[in-house]
Design a protein around this motif. Structure first.
Motif, PDB file in Angstrom:
ATOM      1  N   TYR A  72      -1.709   7.340 -14.569  1.00 50.22           N
ATOM      2  CA  TYR A  72      -2.185   6.280 -13.676  1.00 50.22           C
ATOM      3  C   TYR A  72      -2.142   4.923 -14.400  1.00 50.22           C
ATOM      4  CZ  TYR A  72      -5.707   3.438 -11.265  1.00 50.22           C
ATOM      5  OH  TYR A  72      -6.372   2.413 -10.636  1.00 50.22           O
ATOM      6  N   VAL A 128       1.352   3.645 -14.871  1.00 48.58           N
ATOM      7  CA  VAL A 128       1.936   3.061 -13.651  1.00 48.58           C
ATOM      8  C   VAL A 128       1.464   1.616 -13.498  1.00 48.58           C
ATOM      9  CG1 VAL A 128       2.002   3.154 -11.119  1.00 48.58           C
ATOM     10  CG2 VAL A 128       2.210   5.262 -12.456  1.00 48.58           C
ATOM     11  N   ARG A 145       3.960  -1.499 -13.451  1.00 47.91           N
ATOM     12  CA  ARG A 145       3.977  -2.457 -12.335  1.00 47.91           C
ATOM     13  C   ARG A 145       3.850  -3.887 -12.870  1.00 47.91           C
ATOM     14  NH1 ARG A 145       0.563  -0.310  -7.105  1.00 47.91           N
ATOM     15  NH2 ARG A 145       1.800   1.550  -6.700  1.00 47.91           N
ATOM     16  N   ASP A 200       5.320  -3.739  -7.412  1.00 43.75           N
ATOM     17  CA  ASP A 200       4.038  -3.149  -7.043  1.00 43.75           C
ATOM     18  C   ASP A 200       4.174  -1.894  -6.198  1.00 43.75           C
ATOM     19  OD1 ASP A 200       2.521  -4.854  -8.491  1.00 43.75           O
ATOM     20  OD2 ASP A 200       2.199  -6.280  -6.837  1.00 43.75           O
ATOM     21  N   SER A 201       5.410  -1.467  -5.950  1.00 52.34           N
ATOM     22  CA  SER A 201       5.583  -0.229  -5.179  1.00 52.34           C
ATOM     23  C   SER A 201       5.854   0.958  -6.107  1.00 52.34           C
ATOM     24  CB  SER A 201       6.745  -0.389  -4.181  1.00 52.34           C
ATOM     25  OG  SER A 201       7.962  -0.518  -4.911  1.00 52.34           O
ATOM     26  N   ASP A 260       5.441   4.041  -8.407  1.00 55.37           N
ATOM     27  CA  ASP A 260       4.367   5.021  -8.601  1.00 55.37           C
ATOM     28  C   ASP A 260       4.942   6.318  -9.159  1.00 55.37           C
ATOM     29  OD1 ASP A 260       1.798   5.969  -8.656  1.00 55.37           O
ATOM     30  OD2 ASP A 260       1.417   5.720  -6.518  1.00 55.37           O
ATOM     31  N   HIS A 298       2.215   9.399  -6.450  1.00 54.39           N
ATOM     32  CA  HIS A 298       1.229   8.816  -5.528  1.00 54.39           C
ATOM     33  C   HIS A 298      -0.104   8.448  -6.195  1.00 54.39           C
ATOM     34  CE1 HIS A 298       1.295   8.032  -1.257  1.00 54.39           C
ATOM     35  NE2 HIS A 298       0.097   8.546  -1.047  1.00 54.39           N
ATOM     36  N   TRP A 299      -0.189   8.475  -7.531  1.00 57.37           N
ATOM     37  CA  TRP A 299      -1.493   8.303  -8.181  1.00 57.37           C
ATOM     38  C   TRP A 299      -2.127   6.945  -7.907  1.00 57.37           C
ATOM     39  CZ3 TRP A 299      -4.053  12.314  -9.177  1.00 57.37           C
ATOM     40  CH2 TRP A 299      -3.441  13.477  -9.654  1.00 57.37           C
ATOM     41  N   VAL A 300      -1.350   5.891  -8.048  1.00 56.43           N
ATOM     42  CA  VAL A 300      -1.925   4.553  -7.861  1.00 56.43           C
ATOM     43  C   VAL A 300      -2.001   4.220  -6.373  1.00 56.43           C
ATOM     44  CG1 VAL A 300      -1.635   2.090  -8.354  1.00 56.43           C
ATOM     45  CG2 VAL A 300      -1.167   3.787 -10.139  1.00 56.43           C
ATOM     46  N   THR A 301      -0.995   4.647  -5.631  1.00 59.89           N
ATOM     47  CA  THR A 301      -0.965   4.378  -4.187  1.00 59.89           C
ATOM     48  C   THR A 301      -2.235   4.928  -3.534  1.00 59.89           C
ATOM     49  OG1 THR A 301       1.414   4.680  -4.326  1.00 59.89           O
ATOM     50  CG2 THR A 301       0.458   4.664  -2.108  1.00 59.89           C
ATOM     51  N   ARG A 302      -2.597   6.148  -3.903  1.00 65.67           N
ATOM     52  CA  ARG A 302      -3.755   6.826  -3.304  1.00 65.67           C
ATOM     53  C   ARG A 302      -5.045   6.045  -3.533  1.00 65.67           C
ATOM     54  NH1 ARG A 302      -3.107  11.177  -6.100  1.00 65.67           N
ATOM     55  NH2 ARG A 302      -1.784  12.165  -4.578  1.00 65.67           N
ATOM     56  N   SER A 353      -5.492   2.960  -4.427  1.00 69.66           N
ATOM     57  CA  SER A 353      -5.537   1.525  -4.085  1.00 69.66           C
ATOM     58  C   SER A 353      -5.408   1.329  -2.585  1.00 69.66           C
ATOM     59  CB  SER A 353      -4.456   0.742  -4.850  1.00 69.66           C
ATOM     60  OG  SER A 353      -3.208   1.314  -4.649  1.00 69.66           O
TER      61      SER A 353
END
Ligand SMILES: O=C(O)CCC(=O)C(=O)O
Length: 265
Positions: free
Chosen positions: A232, A235, A239, A245-246, A248, A251-255, A257
């Motif tokens: 995490y 990532v 970024r 910023d997309s 990942d 999905h660790w950071v997407t989830r 944030s």
């Protein structure tokens, strides 16, 4: 310059090792120069003002492999935080506790690097620097980690003369006990960036699949679940370094944030 795969590896491991990049005649000279000590410079001295033309540290930093890696990591004209000659005496009887070099550092979008230069062949008995790959983003305070004696997957540096290692400032490390009859030298310089650390390396291979593979590396000291935190944090750093910023991994950071603002109709 470093490429993106090498940068991703640095983000995952917290270090970059370049074996025997300093020529033999400079290594011989270094043993004398380091033995006499290198005069200090005030904190925050710009690189171009820190070391006189022709001086040993200046020539070390002008070597193309060293200059290219430094520029890729912190950009042009960093400040010198400080430098030191580290000496491990023969049969000294003790090792340094595992530590990070400063207090807890919460920066997520910037980092310092530390250059470590070894002018001699370093054998296992000479107590090369211990480091723990992948520990740099687990934020700790100085020697909080000092009671850890050995961690699975740790690295004990054994290297040929002229080796240079760049460390992320947070990496857990420590000088090992020198059980040999030889004085072991290491010259360390800490650099503070003075520019935004974004795409400073050769980014022509940014889309290479090996970038994500490097960033997804796991190390033996991670328990299965806690290693997720390191991925995490990598990532987030990747970024910041790329401006993407997309990006990942799984999905660790997407989830975490995800804060939808849309109000249901
Ligand atoms: O001597 C060594 O190998 C490491 C020393 C060091 O990095 C330190 O004192 O912070």
């Amino acid at each position: 310059m470093l490429n993106s795969v090498q940068m991703a590896r640095f983000v995952a491991y917290g270090s970059l090792r370049m074996d025997a990049v300093v020529p033999a005649e400079m290594n011989a000279e270094a043993l004398e120069v380091l033995g006499d000590g290198v005069p200090g410079v005030p904190y925050g001295t710009p690189l171009s003002e820190a070391y006189p033309q022709g001086s040993f540290p200046r020539r070390l930093l002008e070597l193309p492999a060293v200059a290219g890696a430094l520029r890729s990591l912190v950009g042009p004209e960093p400040d010198i935080d400080h430098h030191a000659v580290h000496v491990r005496l023969p049969r000294e009887g003790q090792a340094q506790p595992l530590h990070g070099d400063a207090i807890i550092d919460v920066r997520r979008d910037a980092f310092d690097v530390q250059l470590m230069y070894y002018p001699q062949d370093v054998t296992l008995e000479m107590g090369g620097t211990l480091s723990v790959p992948g520990s740099h983003l687990r934020r700790t305070n100085e020697s909080d980690t000092g009671r850890y004696q050995n961690l699975r997957g740790q690295d004990r540096l054994v290297c040929p003369a002229g080796t240079v290692v760049f460390l992320h400032h947070g990496l857990w490390h420590g000088g090992r006990r020198n059980d040999s009859d030889t004085v072991r030298y290491m010259f360390k310089i800490r650099f503070n960036p003075t520019v935004r650390q974004r795409r400073l390396w050769d980014t022509s291979d940014l889309a290479d699949r090996r970038v994500a593979r490097e960033l997804d590396t796991t190390f033996p000291w991670y328990e299965h679940a806690t290693g997720r935190l390191e991925r995490y944090n990598r990532v987030l750093l990747w970024r910041a370094l790329t401006g993407d910023d997309s990006f990942d991994l799984d999905h660790w950071v997407t989830r975490v944030s995800n804060r939808p603002q849309e109000v249901p109709a």
